[in-house]
Motif scaffolding. Structure first.
Motif, mmCIF file in Angstrom:
data_model
loop_
_atom_site.group_PDB
_atom_site.id
_atom_site.type_symbol
_atom_site.label_atom_id
_atom_site.label_comp_id
_atom_site.label_asym_id
_atom_site.label_seq_id
_atom_site.Cartn_x
_atom_site.Cartn_y
_atom_site.Cartn_z
ATOM 1 N N ASP A 15 9.652 -11.201 -5.690
ATOM 2 C CA ASP A 15 9.013 -10.922 -4.411
ATOM 3 C C ASP A 15 9.488 -9.563 -3.921
ATOM 4 O O ASP A 15 10.681 -9.268 -3.961
ATOM 5 N N ARG A 25 8.561 -4.740 -9.820
ATOM 6 C CA ARG A 25 8.515 -6.119 -10.339
ATOM 7 C C ARG A 25 8.770 -6.144 -11.848
ATOM 8 O O ARG A 25 9.578 -6.937 -12.334
ATOM 9 N N ASP A 33 1.060 5.277 -3.595
ATOM 10 C CA ASP A 33 0.416 4.061 -4.083
ATOM 11 C C ASP A 33 1.443 2.930 -4.007
ATOM 12 O O ASP A 33 2.203 2.700 -4.949
ATOM 13 N N VAL A 34 1.468 2.257 -2.880
ATOM 14 C CA VAL A 34 2.464 1.215 -2.623
ATOM 15 C C VAL A 34 2.328 0.080 -3.638
ATOM 16 O O VAL A 34 3.326 -0.416 -4.167
ATOM 17 N N ALA A 35 1.103 -0.320 -3.933
ATOM 18 C CA ALA A 35 0.890 -1.426 -4.881
ATOM 19 C C ALA A 35 1.418 -1.077 -6.266
ATOM 20 O O ALA A 35 2.065 -1.910 -6.919
ATOM 21 N N ALA A 36 1.192 0.149 -6.714
ATOM 22 C CA ALA A 36 1.669 0.556 -8.040
ATOM 23 C C ALA A 36 3.195 0.617 -8.076
ATOM 24 O O ALA A 36 3.810 0.210 -9.069
ATOM 25 N N GLN A 37 3.811 1.103 -7.003
ATOM 26 C CA GLN A 37 5.264 1.155 -6.958
ATOM 27 C C GLN A 37 5.859 -0.254 -6.968
ATOM 28 O O GLN A 37 6.848 -0.508 -7.651
ATOM 29 N N CYS A 38 5.246 -1.169 -6.227
ATOM 30 C CA CYS A 38 5.733 -2.554 -6.206
ATOM 31 C C CYS A 38 5.569 -3.207 -7.577
ATOM 32 O O CYS A 38 6.454 -3.938 -8.027
ATOM 33 N N ALA A 39 4.455 -2.936 -8.244
ATOM 34 C CA ALA A 39 4.238 -3.489 -9.586
ATOM 35 C C ALA A 39 5.278 -2.951 -10.567
ATOM 36 O O ALA A 39 5.794 -3.701 -11.399
ATOM 37 N N TYR A 98 5.634 7.641 2.053
ATOM 38 C CA TYR A 98 4.245 7.482 2.456
ATOM 39 C C TYR A 98 3.653 8.855 2.646
ATOM 40 O O TYR A 98 4.321 9.727 3.197
#
Length: 122
Positions: A100, A81, A72-78, A69
């Motif tokens: 998930d 996935r 870009d948490v959302a990009a890393q999660c995408a 931190y």
């Protein structure tokens, strides 16, 4: 003298009718955890952990991970996935309709204590 008769060749059985291969859930979970590690460029914190439920040829995957931190948490999660779904489909020949992601902790370079350990952000 005895004569040896040639053995009869058994009929060939189609590959689909020979049997099945079962891959244990824990094996698929290891594939998923490794894929999550691959998707994260710079590992931060503990390595990702995956749990998997397999029903026939469908794998439902849950990955727990720690991220740096700010990022870009959302990009890393995408990215995790996509990589997990791709690798499980390639290696285990299973469909992965959902992955998930649970972000357990965020680590910041600014939250290091004097002892050198991370103070976990919640």
């Amino acid at each position: 003298m005895s004569t040896t008769e040639p053995r009869a060749t058994p009929p060939r059985v189609a590959a689909a009718e020979r049997g099945s291969t079962l891959i244990a859930d824990r094996v698929v979970a290891k594939i998923a955890a490794q894929a999550a590690r691959e998707a994260l460029d710079a590992p931060s914190g503990a390595p990702p952990h995956a749990t998997v439920t397999v029903h026939h040829d469908i794998a439902r995957v849950r990955v727990s991970l720690e991220l740096g931190y700010p990022s870009d948490v959302a990009a890393q999660c995408a990215a995790v996935r996509a990589r997990v779904a791709q690798r499980v489909e390639e290696c285990a020949q299973m469909s992965v309709p959902e992955v998930d992601i649970e972000v357990e902790h965020l680590h910041s370079a600014h939250t290091r204590t004097a002892a050198g350990r991370d103070r976990r952000l919640r």
